[in-house]
Scaffold this motif. Structure first.
Motif, short mmCIF file in Angstrom:
data_model
loop_
_atom_site.label_atom_id
_atom_site.label_comp_id
_atom_site.label_asym_id
_atom_site.label_seq_id
_atom_site.Cartn_x
_atom_site.Cartn_y
_atom_site.Cartn_z
N ASN A 57 41.92 47.04 -48.98
CA ASN A 57 42.05 46.58 -47.58
C ASN A 57 42.73 47.60 -46.67
O ASN A 57 43.54 47.25 -45.83
CB ASN A 57 42.82 45.26 -47.50
CG ASN A 57 42.06 44.12 -48.15
OD1 ASN A 57 40.87 44.25 -48.41
ND2 ASN A 57 42.73 43.02 -48.40
N LEU A 58 42.40 48.88 -46.85
CA LEU A 58 42.89 49.88 -45.90
C LEU A 58 42.15 49.68 -44.59
O LEU A 58 41.06 49.09 -44.57
CB LEU A 58 42.64 51.29 -46.44
CG LEU A 58 43.41 51.66 -47.70
CD1 LEU A 58 43.07 53.08 -48.14
CD2 LEU A 58 44.92 51.54 -47.48
N PHE A 59 42.72 50.17 -43.48
CA PHE A 59 42.06 50.03 -42.18
C PHE A 59 41.10 51.20 -42.00
O PHE A 59 41.54 52.34 -41.83
CB PHE A 59 43.10 49.98 -41.06
CG PHE A 59 44.14 48.92 -41.27
CD1 PHE A 59 43.76 47.60 -41.54
CD2 PHE A 59 45.49 49.21 -41.21
CE1 PHE A 59 44.70 46.61 -41.75
CE2 PHE A 59 46.45 48.22 -41.42
CZ PHE A 59 46.05 46.92 -41.70
N PRO A 60 39.79 50.95 -42.05
CA PRO A 60 38.82 52.06 -42.12
C PRO A 60 38.75 52.90 -40.85
O PRO A 60 38.31 54.04 -40.90
CB PRO A 60 37.48 51.35 -42.36
CG PRO A 60 37.69 49.95 -41.89
CD PRO A 60 39.14 49.65 -42.11
N HIS A 61 39.21 52.35 -39.71
CA HIS A 61 39.12 53.11 -38.46
C HIS A 61 40.36 53.95 -38.20
O HIS A 61 40.45 54.62 -37.18
CB HIS A 61 38.87 52.16 -37.29
CG HIS A 61 39.97 51.15 -37.10
ND1 HIS A 61 40.35 50.27 -38.09
CD2 HIS A 61 40.77 50.90 -36.05
CE1 HIS A 61 41.34 49.51 -37.65
NE2 HIS A 61 41.62 49.88 -36.40
N LEU A 62 41.34 53.88 -39.11
CA LEU A 62 42.56 54.68 -38.95
C LEU A 62 42.64 55.71 -40.07
O LEU A 62 42.18 55.46 -41.18
CB LEU A 62 43.80 53.76 -39.01
CG LEU A 62 43.88 52.63 -37.98
CD1 LEU A 62 45.15 51.81 -38.21
CD2 LEU A 62 43.87 53.19 -36.56
N TYR B 130 39.95 59.89 -43.68
CA TYR B 130 39.75 58.45 -43.46
C TYR B 130 39.50 57.78 -44.82
O TYR B 130 39.01 58.43 -45.75
CB TYR B 130 38.60 58.22 -42.49
CG TYR B 130 39.04 58.49 -41.07
CD1 TYR B 130 39.42 57.45 -40.23
CD2 TYR B 130 39.15 59.79 -40.60
CE1 TYR B 130 39.88 57.69 -38.95
CE2 TYR B 130 39.61 60.05 -39.31
CZ TYR B 130 39.97 59.00 -38.49
OH TYR B 130 40.44 59.24 -37.23
N ASN C 74 37.31 56.00 -46.28
CA ASN C 74 36.05 56.08 -47.04
C ASN C 74 35.80 57.47 -47.62
O ASN C 74 34.85 57.67 -48.36
CB ASN C 74 34.86 55.62 -46.16
CG ASN C 74 34.44 56.68 -45.18
OD1 ASN C 74 35.26 57.49 -44.73
ND2 ASN C 74 33.17 56.70 -44.84
#
Lengths: 248, 299
Positions: free
Chosen positions: A93-98, A139, A141
């Motif tokens: 659950n990392l924040f993909p846009h950060l 990032y 991903n």
């Protein structure tokens, strides 16, 4: 000294009378590691998610770091608990846009109101502890599962928590990536971090735990030190479960 | 020789299309000859000789048709841009309320969406016009310290006046579009995985902060395309101004057609006006979409 976690008779029912938690009581002392084991659907995840208010419960009492919550789920108290308790999820659950560093500094900057430079400095320190400081600008991903999970641990540590919760931290990882995450958790245990870990990794549980809590159908079947639980479990149900894990 | 099925079909479509176009052009020529008007735009510079109730720039009935059309264009732009802003604001609030944890807010917003989406826009405009403003007569107005007045003349707010026609259209379009925008926002928010909510909550972020910093940025790529088509609909729906007597570009062209019979020219003016306006909306949204996709360097 007051224990870090005290749960008294926690009960949570779903409709149709199904019980996710059935009269669960436990204590975790400062600097100790509690490993929670049990078959899927036994209520392990539900249990540790009540500790930081991601799940509510219907009956019972919870005392986390001296903050008492009951079934009314007082938002302000839950918020206070969340600032002192870190959590690591199965799916990272990392924040993909950060970026990796932004993932880590988000809470220190916006929850604890720390200065950005200070938060970044500490964030970089945590990343180097996890051995992934070279990925700070990337990032999520762009990282492997094991690396992402280590970022998630660094993110949970960024608020300098007094308790860490792990919800099956290695279940979504490729087998060859599991050890790098388990090693990171082991090091935290050696440093004296108080932790509650839901896991199926027996070897890891043997090394790291002070107590093993075994659950089935929402009930605590037994709580034993690891040397007893893994060699000579008191309860028939526990032995059956361990046999099944061994046979896999 | 094998006959390609596809090319036969394409040939058929071409014959139907150009045949249809030919019939239309033929009809047009016959009608133009019969009315004896011819096809030109020189009439644009003759005096319009009709009054306009609402004009953001000076206008009298001795001004040209071209100026009247320009005023209509400004009036359209005024109601479209202001409704777009209010509809987005309302839609976002209602969309968030609909997805939020609060049970009462959820029920209210669901009810709002249901009522607004299932009644015709024309009916809603009539409601705002007749029930909202015209039912207030002169001695039944709301006044707050001479700063804020509501009457059947519209709203006066510290020197700025808004006619009841403008307000009925503005509120009608905003409320109608907001219900659709709310559903677009809700769809976007639901496209973000539940784990993201748990992650920001477990870090102690408030719901408001989590939604603005974590959820909305990830929902935007799913929201923007839906939002674009709602904006285009709003712009086109603004032509219902004619129902409440607001002088938008469509209403003014309608008057001109009745006066001069220049239907073809007016249709072309309307066509180009709306094509240009909607191209601006589409392209602006496309740029925003690219920006959000760029900022998310993942995926």
């Amino acid at each position: 000294m007051e224990p870090i976690v005290v749960a008294k008779n926690l009960t949570k029912s779903y409709t149709k009378g199904l019980r996710a938690l059935d009269n669960v009581s436990l204590t975790v002392d400062q600097g100790k590691v509690l490993v929670v084991m049990g078959p899927s659907g036994s209520g392990k995840s539900t249990l540790i998610r009540t500790f930081n208010g991601l799940e509510t419960f219907d009956k019972g009492e919870l005392n986390i770091l001296g903050i008492k919550v009951d079934s009314t789920h007082d938002e302000r108290k839950v918020q206070r608990i969340r600032r002192k308790v870190g959590m690591v999820f199965q799916q990272f659950n990392l924040f993909p846009h950060l970026s990796i560093l932004e993932n880590i500094t988000l809470a220190p900057i916006h929850v604890q109101k720390r200065r950005q430079t200070e938060a970044e400095e500490y964030g970089m320190y945590l990343l180097s502890q996890m051995g992934i400081d070279s990925h700070a600008k990337k990032y999520p991903n762009q990282l492997s599962g094991g690396e992402q999970q280590r970022v998630a641990i660094a993110r949970a540590l960024a608020l300098r928590p007094e308790l860490l919760l792990f919800d099956e931290p290695t279940s979504a990882l490729d087998p060859e990536r599991i050890n790098e995450v388990l090693d990171a958790i082991r090091r935290l245990a050696e440093q004296g971090m108080t932790m509650v870990v839901v896991t199926h990794e027996i070897g890891f549980a043997k090394d790291v735990s002070d107590q093993v809590l075994f659950m089935d159908s929402g009930k605590v079947i037994e709580t034993s030190p690891p040397n007893i639980f893994f060699s000579n479990a008191r309860h028939e149900r526990s032995r059956k479960f361990l046999n099944q894990l061994d046979n896999q | 020789m094998k006959i390609n099925k596809k090319s036969v079909l394409q040939l058929g479509v071409c014959i139907i299309f150009f045949g249809g176009l030919g019939i239309l052009i033929n009809n047009l020529t016959i009608n133009l000859i019969r009315t004896g008007l011819g096809f030109n735009f020189t009439w644009l510079f003759k005096p319009a000789s009709f009054a306009l109730a609402e004009h953001p720039l000076p206008y009298t009935s001795s001004d040209s048709y071209a100026w009247a059309i320009f005023i209509g264009w400004l009036n359209s732009l005024k109601v479209i841009v202001s409704s777009l802003i209010l509809a987005t604001f309302l839609g976002t609030l209602i969309g968030l309320a609909r997805t939020g944890k609060n049970f009462l807010l959820g029920i209210i917003s669901a009810g709002y969406i249901t009522v607004v989406r299932q009644t015709p826009l024309l009916l809603q405009l009539m409601f705002w016009y007749f029930v909202g403003f015209l039912s207030l007569n002169d001695n039944m107005f709301i006044q707050i310290k001479n700063i804020f007045n509501i009457s059947n003349e519209g709203i006066e707010f510290s020197g700025l006046t808004f006619s009841s026609e403008f307000l009925a259209l503005f509120l009608g379009l905003s409320v109608f579009t907001s219900a659709y925008i709310a559903e677009v926002i809700r769809g976007g928010i639901l496209s973000v995985s539940g784990g993201q909510w748990e992650a920001f909550r477990s870090l102690g972020l408030s719901e408001r902060e989590g939604i603005t910093r974590i959820i909305i940025p990830q929902a935007l790529p799913a929201i923007i395309p839906g939002l674009t088509s709602q904006y285009l609909n709003l712009a086109k729906n603004s032509t219902l101004a004619i129902a409440v007597g607001y002088s938008d570009i469509y209403a003014i062209n309608d008057t001109i057609i009745n006066q001069t019979g220049r239907a073809i020219e007016c249709f072309i003016i309307l066509l180009i006006s709306f094509l240009l306006l909607n191209l601006v909306i589409t392209n602006t949204m496309e740029i925003m979409n690219k920006l959000t996709l760029k900022s998310k360097k993942y995926g």
